[in-house]
Design a protein around this motif. Structure first.
Motif, short mmCIF file in Angstrom:
data_model
loop_
_atom_site.label_atom_id
_atom_site.label_comp_id
_atom_site.label_asym_id
_atom_site.label_seq_id
_atom_site.Cartn_x
_atom_site.Cartn_y
_atom_site.Cartn_z
N SER A 11 -5.66 28.55 61.31
CA SER A 11 -4.36 28.97 60.81
C SER A 11 -4.57 30.15 59.86
N PRO A 12 -3.54 30.97 59.66
CA PRO A 12 -3.68 32.13 58.78
C PRO A 12 -4.15 31.73 57.38
N ASP A 13 -5.03 32.55 56.80
CA ASP A 13 -5.59 32.24 55.48
C ASP A 13 -4.52 31.95 54.46
N ILE A 14 -3.46 32.73 54.46
CA ILE A 14 -2.43 32.62 53.45
C ILE A 14 -1.64 31.31 53.56
N LEU A 15 -1.67 30.69 54.73
CA LEU A 15 -0.94 29.44 54.95
C LEU A 15 -1.83 28.21 54.84
N ARG A 16 -3.14 28.42 54.96
CA ARG A 16 -4.05 27.28 55.13
C ARG A 16 -4.11 26.39 53.90
N GLU A 17 -4.09 26.97 52.72
CA GLU A 17 -4.22 26.17 51.51
C GLU A 17 -3.05 25.20 51.35
N GLU A 18 -1.85 25.68 51.67
CA GLU A 18 -0.65 24.85 51.51
C GLU A 18 -0.42 23.91 52.68
N LEU A 19 -0.60 24.41 53.91
CA LEU A 19 -0.19 23.66 55.10
C LEU A 19 -1.36 23.14 55.92
N PRO A 173 3.59 20.40 69.12
CA PRO A 173 4.19 19.30 68.35
C PRO A 173 3.61 19.19 66.95
N GLU A 174 2.42 19.74 66.73
CA GLU A 174 1.78 19.67 65.41
C GLU A 174 2.32 20.71 64.43
N PHE A 175 3.09 21.70 64.91
CA PHE A 175 3.62 22.75 64.05
C PHE A 175 4.91 22.28 63.39
N GLU A 176 4.88 22.12 62.08
CA GLU A 176 6.10 21.84 61.33
C GLU A 176 6.87 23.14 61.15
N ASP A 177 8.16 23.02 60.81
CA ASP A 177 9.00 24.22 60.66
C ASP A 177 8.43 25.20 59.65
N ALA A 178 7.88 24.69 58.54
CA ALA A 178 7.34 25.57 57.51
C ALA A 178 6.20 26.42 58.05
N PHE A 179 5.42 25.85 58.96
CA PHE A 179 4.31 26.62 59.53
C PHE A 179 4.83 27.68 60.48
N VAL A 180 5.86 27.36 61.26
CA VAL A 180 6.45 28.36 62.15
C VAL A 180 7.02 29.52 61.33
N GLU A 181 7.70 29.19 60.23
CA GLU A 181 8.20 30.25 59.35
C GLU A 181 7.05 31.11 58.83
N GLY A 182 5.95 30.46 58.48
CA GLY A 182 4.79 31.19 57.99
C GLY A 182 4.18 32.08 59.06
N LEU A 183 4.12 31.59 60.28
CA LEU A 183 3.60 32.42 61.38
C LEU A 183 4.48 33.64 61.61
#
Length: 226
Positions: A11-19, A173-183
């Motif tokens: 996953s993108p570095d900027i998203l990995r710590e949180e998600l 199915p493993e992608f939550e909405d917050a992760f899609v927004e992050g992508l």
């Protein structure tokens, strides 16, 4: 039951710590279903020693194309064929869905119809399930013996079943909405058309069918095999 997660991207570095990273997302998705997990970063050439090291295998999504020239592609295809031959169950998600098809003689291509992003509905044998998607590549030719178990107007081969050997799903199915927004913020700009992302963003928020897909994955892993 121990499931080995074959990680084909990060996953993108900027998203990995949180998600979290992809193995974390699958652990959350499949929690409470009697499964335990061990991750192998196959993109970094960390492979299991043997297909019997775990009771089943799950291949994650990736930003790579299955048809691209990366060192991990050929050995992953070999691993898929070995697991199929040994009757060790395989689940593939997005890139995992595609690499299993490719390894078994199918064809994966960049789809001329464009991208599927965000909440997307699929017909699973008369049951309409909505989960997040993020892909342009598709399985365009199924391997011999692959049965279509989900589709929609955009993606004919949205989920495939290979008897009791493999179950694969194009969506995430493993992608939550917050992760899609992050992508959309980190990987979508300049790659996915703005209007496609804007339309997807409007659909985020309502509950989706990820739990139903998780049940299908867990049931497949636990299916009795002779």
């Amino acid at each position: 039951m121990k499931i080995g997660i074959l990680q084909t991207g990060k996953s993108p570095d900027i998203l990995r710590e949180e998600l979290g990273d992809y193995p974390d997302m699958f652990a959350r998705l499949l929690a409470g279903r009697g499964l335990e997990f061990r991750a192998y970063h196959v993109e970094g050439m960390v492979f299991p020693e043997n297909v019997h090291d775990c009771d089943g295998w799950l291949i994650t999504g990736s930003r790579h194309g299955t048809y691209e020239d990366h060192p991990f592609i050929a050995p992953l295809e070999e691993f898929v064929r070995a697991a199929i031959a040994a009757k060790v169950p395989l689940v593939g998600i997005c890139f995992g869905h595609q690499i299993i098809a490719q390894a078994l003689g199918g064809k994966v291509e960049r789809f001329g119809g464009g991208w599927a992003i965000g909440p997307t509905s699929y017909d699973f044998g008369g049951e309409i399930l909505t989960v997040n998607a993020w892909h342009r590549d598709q399985v365009t030719t199924r391997p011999e013996g692959a049965e279509v178990v989900a589709s929609n107007h955009f993606c004919e081969n949205a989920a495939l079943l290979y008897g009791d050997r493999a179950f694969t799903v194009q969506a995430h199915p493993e992608f939550e909405d917050a992760f899609v927004e992050g992508l959309m913020r980190t990987r979508g700009k300049g790659v996915v058309p703005d209007d496609v992302m804007a339309e997807a963003a409007k659909k985020l928020g309502p509950p989706n069918s990820s739990a139903a897909i998780a049940d299908r994955i867990a049931d497949f892993f636990k299916e009795h095999r002779n």
